[in-house]
Design an enzyme around this catalytic site. Structure first.
Site, PDB file in Angstrom:
ATOM      1  N   ILE A  13       0.828  -1.207   0.000  1.00 57.71           N
ATOM      2  CA  ILE A  13       0.000   0.000   0.000  1.00 57.71           C
ATOM      3  C   ILE A  13       0.863   1.257   0.000  1.00 57.71           C
ATOM      4  CG2 ILE A  13      -1.728   1.291   1.346  1.00 57.71           C
ATOM      5  CD1 ILE A  13      -2.621  -1.534   2.448  1.00 57.71           C
ATOM      6  N   ASP A  53      15.436   0.687   9.510  1.00 60.00           N
ATOM      7  CA  ASP A  53      14.750  -0.509  10.010  1.00 60.00           C
ATOM      8  C   ASP A  53      13.954  -0.106  11.247  1.00 60.00           C
ATOM      9  OD1 ASP A  53      13.861  -2.859  11.033  1.00 60.00           O
ATOM     10  OD2 ASP A  53      15.830  -3.837  11.088  1.00 60.00           O
ATOM     11  N   ASN A  79       2.916   4.590   7.189  1.00 58.65           N
ATOM     12  CA  ASN A  79       2.255   3.431   6.580  1.00 58.65           C
ATOM     13  C   ASN A  79       2.921   2.098   6.930  1.00 58.65           C
ATOM     14  OD1 ASN A  79       0.846   1.852   4.243  1.00 58.65           O
ATOM     15  ND2 ASN A  79       3.053   1.644   3.886  1.00 58.65           N
ATOM     16  N   TYR A 150      -0.852  -7.730  16.938  1.00 64.56           N
ATOM     17  CA  TYR A 150      -1.081  -6.854  15.778  1.00 64.56           C
ATOM     18  C   TYR A 150      -2.204  -5.855  16.080  1.00 64.56           C
ATOM     19  CZ  TYR A 150      -2.156  -5.290  11.023  1.00 64.56           C
ATOM     20  OH  TYR A 150      -2.394  -4.514   9.908  1.00 64.56           O
ATOM     21  N   LYS A 154      -1.806  -1.748  16.402  1.00 67.76           N
ATOM     22  CA  LYS A 154      -2.488  -0.791  15.521  1.00 67.76           C
ATOM     23  C   LYS A 154      -3.394   0.134  16.343  1.00 67.76           C
ATOM     24  CE  LYS A 154      -1.621  -0.972  11.557  1.00 67.76           C
ATOM     25  NZ  LYS A 154      -0.394  -0.549  10.812  1.00 67.76           N
ATOM     26  N   THR A 183      -1.627  -7.631  -0.696  1.00 66.78           N
ATOM     27  CA  THR A 183      -0.213  -7.277  -0.531  1.00 66.78           C
ATOM     28  C   THR A 183       0.479  -8.501   0.060  1.00 66.78           C
ATOM     29  OG1 THR A 183      -0.534  -6.528   1.743  1.00 66.78           O
ATOM     30  CG2 THR A 183      -0.793  -4.854   0.013  1.00 66.78           C
TER      31      THR A 183
HETATM   32  N1  LIG Z   1      -3.069  -5.268   3.382  1.00 68.46           N
HETATM   33  C1  LIG Z   1      -4.135  -5.135   4.152  1.00 68.46           C
HETATM   34  O1  LIG Z   1      -5.190  -5.767   3.910  1.00 68.46           O
HETATM   35  C2  LIG Z   1      -4.107  -4.201   5.318  1.00 68.46           C
HETATM   36  C3  LIG Z   1      -5.256  -4.105   6.115  1.00 68.46           C
HETATM   37  C4  LIG Z   1      -5.253  -3.232   7.201  1.00 68.46           C
HETATM   38  C5  LIG Z   1      -4.140  -2.464   7.469  1.00 68.46           C
HETATM   39  N2  LIG Z   1      -3.017  -2.603   6.691  1.00 68.46           N
HETATM   40  C6  LIG Z   1      -1.865  -1.751   7.038  1.00 68.46           C
HETATM   41  O2  LIG Z   1      -1.399  -1.137   5.856  1.00 68.46           O
HETATM   42  C7  LIG Z   1       0.009  -0.854   5.971  1.00 68.46           C
HETATM   43  C8  LIG Z   1       0.729  -1.371   4.733  1.00 68.46           C
HETATM   44  O3  LIG Z   1       0.581  -2.783   4.714  1.00 68.46           O
HETATM   45  P1  LIG Z   1       0.711  -3.654   3.383  1.00 68.46           P
HETATM   46  O4  LIG Z   1      -0.488  -4.514   3.319  1.00 68.46           O
HETATM   47  O5  LIG Z   1       1.086  -2.801   2.262  1.00 68.46           O
HETATM   48  O6  LIG Z   1       1.917  -4.625   3.812  1.00 68.46           O
HETATM   49  P2  LIG Z   1       3.303  -4.942   3.089  1.00 68.46           P
HETATM   50  O7  LIG Z   1       3.110  -5.155   1.639  1.00 68.46           O
HETATM   51  O8  LIG Z   1       3.910  -6.018   3.915  1.00 68.46           O
HETATM   52  O9  LIG Z   1       4.113  -3.577   3.251  1.00 68.46           O
HETATM   53  C9  LIG Z   1       4.515  -3.138   4.514  1.00 68.46           C
HETATM   54  C10 LIG Z   1       5.605  -2.103   4.345  1.00 68.46           C
HETATM   55  O10 LIG Z   1       6.135  -1.821   5.649  1.00 68.46           O
HETATM   56  C11 LIG Z   1       7.537  -2.088   5.604  1.00 68.46           C
HETATM   57  N3  LIG Z   1       8.082  -2.578   6.858  1.00 68.46           N
HETATM   58  C12 LIG Z   1       7.665  -3.632   7.603  1.00 68.46           C
HETATM   59  N4  LIG Z   1       8.498  -3.829   8.631  1.00 68.46           N
HETATM   60  C13 LIG Z   1       9.465  -2.870   8.549  1.00 68.46           C
HETATM   61  C14 LIG Z   1      10.616  -2.555   9.299  1.00 68.46           C
HETATM   62  N5  LIG Z   1      10.976  -3.269  10.366  1.00 68.46           N
HETATM   63  N6  LIG Z   1      11.360  -1.506   8.919  1.00 68.46           N
HETATM   64  C15 LIG Z   1      11.044  -0.788   7.827  1.00 68.46           C
HETATM   65  N7  LIG Z   1       9.976  -1.041   7.050  1.00 68.46           N
HETATM   66  C16 LIG Z   1       9.193  -2.079   7.412  1.00 68.46           C
HETATM   67  C17 LIG Z   1       7.693  -3.155   4.548  1.00 68.46           C
HETATM   68  O11 LIG Z   1       9.036  -3.254   4.144  1.00 68.46           O
HETATM   69  P3  LIG Z   1       9.579  -4.665   3.572  1.00 68.46           P
HETATM   70  O12 LIG Z   1       9.078  -4.718   2.145  1.00 68.46           O
HETATM   71  O13 LIG Z   1      11.048  -4.536   3.706  1.00 68.46           O
HETATM   72  O14 LIG Z   1       8.990  -5.739   4.409  1.00 68.46           O
HETATM   73  C18 LIG Z   1       6.749  -2.636   3.481  1.00 68.46           C
HETATM   74  O15 LIG Z   1       7.332  -1.601   2.737  1.00 68.46           O
HETATM   75  C19 LIG Z   1       0.468  -1.535   7.261  1.00 68.46           C
HETATM   76  O16 LIG Z   1       0.572  -0.577   8.283  1.00 68.46           O
HETATM   77  C20 LIG Z   1      -0.662  -2.508   7.570  1.00 68.46           C
HETATM   78  O17 LIG Z   1      -0.743  -2.768   8.949  1.00 68.46           O
HETATM   79  C21 LIG Z   1      -2.972  -3.440   5.630  1.00 68.46           C
END
Ligand SMILES: NC(=O)c1ccc[n+]([C@@H]2O[C@H](COP(=O)([O-])OP(=O)(O)OC[C@H]3O[C@@H](n4cnc5c(N)ncnc54)[C@H](OP(=O)(O)O)[C@@H]3O)[C@@H](O)[C@H]2O)c1
Length: 255
Positions: A13, A53, A79, A150, A154, A183
């Site tokens: 996202i 990180d 994010n 989790y 949040k 994702t």
């Molecule tokens: N997808 C959903 O359905 C959903 C639903 C509700 C809320 N969310 C929220 O939306 C946001 C984005 O999630 P997403 O679905 O896009 O997940 P994602 O594809 O796993 O992306 C998460 C991002 O956060 C980064 N990240 C995670 N741990 C990190 C760390 N220790 N240091 C630096 N960067 C880190 C990841 O980097 P890496 O690529 O290096 O791992 C990636 O760029 C999150 O806050 C999640 O909780 C998502």
């Protein structure tokens, strides 16, 4: 043109949010966890990438110092997020529960260390519905599960957003559930693509609609939703901010 920081914008996202902002002509600093991911972003055309990180307090502090040396941001989108696998309670090199550190404490630390922008958007989750902030056990030392860690992290991030909204009345500070998005976190079963997940965060980050220029509010699909009363409780917010200050050694500055 405005200046944006989007954390966790190497993938998912966050990458969708950054791409949408860039397509509108804005300057976006992308954030990657490590140099290898930053190099991939640069090779794909990203002008400005910061590395940090968020599971490390030292790395998060270094990232904030790096960012503070650049021109200030108009908008910061927090994010980055992490969903732990079931199994052992994960602990970082700082001795902190990893989900809490990545999802809540790092957002607190960056909020405290970066110059205040005019808008702060915190990408939260509708999982906060079943979350709980236990001020005596923020890091789930008792009864750790992936879901409780989790959802709790949040919810803590959301309460930090609303604490910032109270402390900084001149800044629009809002939280958002992006939807159930395909994702690497949610996998292929999720019904929506990253463009859909980016929609409300980008709207909160950019729009002058009266509906988007409120503060201390939680959104889903551009609508206000109220999912967990604990996030709105000033005493809980203040106590949480105090705990985060103690854990990081950095107080949230006065307005
Ligand atoms: N997808 C959903 O359905 C959903 C639903 C509700 C809320 N969310 C929220 O939306 C946001 C984005 O999630 P997403 O679905 O896009 O997940 P994602 O594809 O796993 O992306 C998460 C991002 O956060 C980064 N990240 C995670 N741990 C990190 C760390 N220790 N240091 C630096 N960067 C880190 C990841 O980097 P890496 O690529 O290096 O791992 C990636 O760029 C999150 O806050 C999640 O909780 C998502």
């Amino acid at each position: 043109m405005s200046r944006f920081l989007v954390t966790g914008s190497s993938d998912g996202i966050g990458a969708g949010i950054a791409a949408e902002l860039e397509s509108r002509g804005h300057a976006v600093v992308r954030h990657a966890r490590d140099e290898a991911k930053a190099a991939r972003l640069r090779a794909a055309g990203a002008d400005d990438v910061v590395v940090g990180d968020l599971a490390s307090l030292a790395s998060t502090r270094a990232m904030a110092a790096d960012l503070s040396a650049r021109p200030p941001f108009d908008v910061v989108v927090h994010n980055a997020g992490w969903l732990p696998p079931e199994g052992e309670r994960p602990v970082t090199g700082d001795g902190l529960e990893r989900t809490f550190q990545v999802n809540a404490l790092s957002a607190y630390l960056l909020t405290a260390l970066l110059p205040l922008p005019s808008r702060l958007v915190y990408v939260s989750s509708n999982s906060i519905r079943r979350g709980r902030i236990d001020l005596d056990d923020l890091q789930h030392e008792a009864n750790w599960t992936s879901d409780s860690a989790y959802a709790g992290s949040k919810l803590a991030m959301t309460a930090i957003a609303f604490a910032a909204a109270r402390r900084y009345p001149a800044v629009l500070c809002n939280a958002v559930h992006p939807g159930w998005i395909r994702t690497k976190m949610s996998g292929d079963v999720a019904p929506l693509d990253v463009a859909a997940g980016a929609d409300t965060p980008v709207w909160l980050a950019t729009s002058d609609d009266p509906e988007a220029t409120v503060t201390g509010t939680f959104f889903h699909e551009r609508r206000v939703v109220r999912l967990n009363e604990q996030a709105y409780d000033p005493a809980t917010q203040d106590a949480l901010v105090e705990r985060c200050a103690a854990l990081t050694g950095v107080a949230l500055p006065a307005a």
